[in-house]
Scaffold this motif. Structure first.
Motif, PDB file in Angstrom:
ATOM      1  N   ILE A   1       0.947  -1.374  -0.009  1.00 40.63           N
ATOM      2  CA  ILE A   1      -0.174   0.024  -0.003  1.00 40.63           C
ATOM      3  C   ILE A   1       0.857   1.172   0.196  1.00 40.63           C
ATOM      4  O   ILE A   1       1.941   1.440   0.574  1.00 40.63           O
ATOM      5  N   GLY A   2       0.480   2.021  -0.915  1.00 36.40           N
ATOM      6  CA  GLY A   2       1.219   3.568  -1.049  1.00 36.40           C
ATOM      7  C   GLY A   2       2.481   3.373  -1.793  1.00 36.40           C
ATOM      8  O   GLY A   2       3.219   4.408  -2.008  1.00 36.40           O
ATOM      9  N   GLU A   3       2.661   2.096  -2.512  1.00 36.78           N
ATOM     10  CA  GLU A   3       3.854   1.918  -3.492  1.00 36.78           C
ATOM     11  C   GLU A   3       3.326   1.935  -4.761  1.00 36.78           C
ATOM     12  O   GLU A   3       2.033   1.947  -4.999  1.00 36.78           O
ATOM     13  N   GLU A   4       4.115   1.942  -5.932  1.00 36.01           N
ATOM     14  CA  GLU A   4       3.664   2.116  -7.136  1.00 36.01           C
ATOM     15  C   GLU A   4       3.343   0.858  -7.608  1.00 36.01           C
ATOM     16  O   GLU A   4       2.627   0.404  -8.487  1.00 36.01           O
ATOM     17  N   ASN A   5       3.784  -0.288  -6.937  1.00 31.52           N
ATOM     18  CA  ASN A   5       3.741  -1.813  -7.415  1.00 31.52           C
ATOM     19  C   ASN A   5       2.654  -2.632  -6.546  1.00 31.52           C
ATOM     20  O   ASN A   5       3.036  -3.472  -6.440  1.00 31.52           O
ATOM     21  N   GLY A   6       1.502  -2.121  -6.333  1.00 25.96           N
ATOM     22  CA  GLY A   6       0.679  -2.576  -5.203  1.00 25.96           C
ATOM     23  C   GLY A   6       0.210  -3.737  -5.858  1.00 25.96           C
ATOM     24  O   GLY A   6       0.082  -4.157  -7.243  1.00 25.96           O
ATOM     25  N   LEU A   7      -0.617  -4.557  -5.317  1.00 23.22           N
ATOM     26  CA  LEU A   7      -1.151  -6.015  -5.431  1.00 23.22           C
ATOM     27  C   LEU A   7      -2.243  -6.267  -4.584  1.00 23.22           C
ATOM     28  O   LEU A   7      -2.137  -6.264  -3.413  1.00 23.22           O
ATOM     29  N   ILE A   8      -3.380  -6.679  -5.310  1.00 24.35           N
ATOM     30  CA  ILE A   8      -4.516  -6.833  -4.526  1.00 24.35           C
ATOM     31  C   ILE A   8      -4.985  -8.385  -4.978  1.00 24.35           C
ATOM     32  O   ILE A   8      -5.269  -8.740  -6.160  1.00 24.35           O
ATOM     33  N   ARG A   9      -5.031  -9.566  -4.268  1.00 29.77           N
ATOM     34  CA  ARG A   9      -5.333 -10.943  -4.364  1.00 29.77           C
ATOM     35  C   ARG A   9      -6.639 -11.217  -3.680  1.00 29.77           C
ATOM     36  O   ARG A   9      -6.539 -11.236  -2.481  1.00 29.77           O
ATOM     37  N   HIS A  10      -7.553 -11.893  -4.189  1.00 33.13           N
ATOM     38  CA  HIS A  10      -8.856 -12.299  -3.763  1.00 33.13           C
ATOM     39  C   HIS A  10      -9.137 -13.852  -4.194  1.00 33.13           C
ATOM     40  O   HIS A  10      -9.090 -13.908  -5.322  1.00 33.13           O
TER      41      HIS A  10
ATOM     42  N   VAL B   1      -9.689 -17.203  -8.517  1.00 33.19           N
ATOM     43  CA  VAL B   1      -8.644 -16.134  -7.977  1.00 33.19           C
ATOM     44  C   VAL B   1      -8.686 -14.927  -8.709  1.00 33.19           C
ATOM     45  O   VAL B   1      -8.657 -15.090 -10.026  1.00 33.19           O
ATOM     46  N   ARG B   2      -8.752 -13.737  -7.937  1.00 32.18           N
ATOM     47  CA  ARG B   2      -8.694 -12.430  -9.119  1.00 32.18           C
ATOM     48  C   ARG B   2      -7.450 -11.465  -8.637  1.00 32.18           C
ATOM     49  O   ARG B   2      -7.262 -11.197  -7.287  1.00 32.18           O
ATOM     50  N   GLU B   3      -6.623 -11.109  -9.289  1.00 30.27           N
ATOM     51  CA  GLU B   3      -5.423 -10.415  -8.843  1.00 30.27           C
ATOM     52  C   GLU B   3      -5.614  -8.980  -9.664  1.00 30.27           C
ATOM     53  O   GLU B   3      -5.911  -8.955 -10.781  1.00 30.27           O
ATOM     54  N   ILE B   4      -5.399  -7.833  -8.924  1.00 28.21           N
ATOM     55  CA  ILE B   4      -5.024  -6.489  -9.510  1.00 28.21           C
ATOM     56  C   ILE B   4      -3.758  -5.945  -9.191  1.00 28.21           C
ATOM     57  O   ILE B   4      -3.501  -6.037  -7.846  1.00 28.21           O
TER      58      ILE B   4
END
Length: 391
Positions: free
Chosen positions: A34-43, A49-52
């Motif tokens: 969080i707060g960085e340019e290369n963030g990742l969200i995985r659910h 599986v969904r990754e953003i």
């Protein structure tokens, strides 16, 4: 009926949708960097599986996106699908000896306690504020890492510091990892079929702590005012002469902030070897790195030292249990620690110890004077059940 469990860190959010009855993690997720340019969200929900990938501006954006993924991937959180939201908070000070329903007053108290856990409570608070805004119609419950250790007797909790100063600044032993120690010690009592056990629980991960639990009640723990005290950890010193601070300030010219960073982020296994991951340290030792071999010895020595002290404190010992990432998975460490205790009649079956398993299991031999177990911790389930106990 499930509980959404949220563990908000300084730059990440971990979450699970947990069925408190079965213990099943219905869905899991992680918001990283969080707060960085290369963030990742995985659910993850079942086999979906969904990754953003991309920037995650703040905790609000991260949690809002994660909740949106429940609607997109499943399962939906609407229409009463969750009974509560459970939040992990490290520091509850002397004010909380169990879970608490979050209202504005409880939230304010968590903020007030931030100086006692500056690396943890501010991040937890961000998650609470955002989750209460996004899920306003569901009760929110906070479960404190320190709550299990409110039962410590004064002889274990009080430091030999000037009493007026200690009381003014609330300096005492609070402990940490209490949710894990509570859960694991309860599982051991179930497995061994006894409520009167004198137990030692070894929570060994990047953060590491040990507790003494007598008949279900914590009577000692290694972490103190903060999670810095006690065992050798991934990046933390654990026990060290307090005068080292004075020495490095006077002779080394180091500031308080530099010392804080050194002790919390640049020491432990990382300080001794350059790596904080136990697997890498063990590989280095196997390749002949003397620094790594010394680090492993220091790590195991500190654990054995605490086991001896806590056994004496309780007047005996019935069970030693390994848990968390290192404790559950490093058979060599378990063999090393228990091997040092063999003169006291503590023995394990080496084949059982070497076997890989995610299940709770007894490792000790039939003639061992102390039961030795591995019990995987499940802090999310513990938080979910404690949340349900209030709602």
């Amino acid at each position: 009926m499930s509980v959404l469990v949220i563990n908000s860190g300084s730059s990440s959010i971990k979450y699970q949708l947990v069925d408190p009855d079965t213990g099943e993690a219905v869905a899991t997720g992680l918001v990283e960097r969080i707060g960085e340019e290369n963030g990742l969200i995985r659910h993850t929900y079942g086999d979906r599986v969904r990754e953003i990938e991309g920037p995650v501006a703040d905790h609000g954006v991260g949690l809002e996106t994660a909740i949106g993924l429940f609607e997109e991937i499943g399962p939906s959180l609407t229409d009463g699908a969750i009974r509560a939201v459970g939040h992990r908070v490290v520091q509850g000070g002397k004010y909380f000896d169990g879970p608490a329903l979050i209202d504005d007053a409880v939230q304010a108290k968590i903020e007030e306690l931030c100086p006692l856990a500056p690396l943890h409570n501010p991040a937890h608070l961000k998650g609470i504020v955002v989750a209460r805004r996004l899920l306003p119609d569901v009760p929110h419950v906070v479960v404190f890492d320190t709550a299990f250790f409110q039962s410590l007797p004064d002889e274990a909790a009080v430091y030999a510091l000037d009493r007026d100063i200690a009381e003014r600044y609330e300096v005492r032993r609070y402990g940490a990892h209490g949710t894990s120690h509570h859960y694991v010690s309860g599982r051991v009592a179930d497995i061994l079929g006894r409520d009167d056990l004198r137990q030692i629980v070894l929570h060994l991960g990047n953060g590491a702590s040990v507790s003494a639990v007598e008949s279900g009640r914590a009577v000692e723990t290694s972490m103190g005012l903060t999670p810095l005290e006690g065992l050798v950890m991934g990046t933390r010193t654990g026990d060290i002469d307090p005068a080292v601070v004075f020495h490095l300030a006077r002779v080394g010219g180091m500031s308080i902030d530099e010392l804080d960073t050194l002790f919390n982020r640049g020491s432990g296994l990382k300080g001794l070897t350059g790596e904080n991951d136990m697997r890498l340290v063990r590989s280095m030792a196997a390749a002949g790195d003397e620094r790594a071999r010394t680090a492993l010895d220091v790590y195991a020595h500190r654990i054995v030292k605490y086991i001896g002290a806590y056994a004496a404190t309780m007047g005996g010992l019935d069970a030693i249990t390994f848990t968390a990432g290192v404790g559950e998975n490093d058979a060599d460490l378990r063999a090393d620690v228990i091997g040092r205790l063999e003169p006291f009649g503590v023995k394990i079956n080496q084949e059982l110890n070497a076997a890989r398993s995610k299940e709770p299991r007894i490792l000790s031999t039939a003639d061992s004077r102390v039961a030795v177990l591995v019990v995987p911790t499940n802090e999310e389930l513990a938080i979910a059940r404690q949340a349900m106990s209030l709602v």
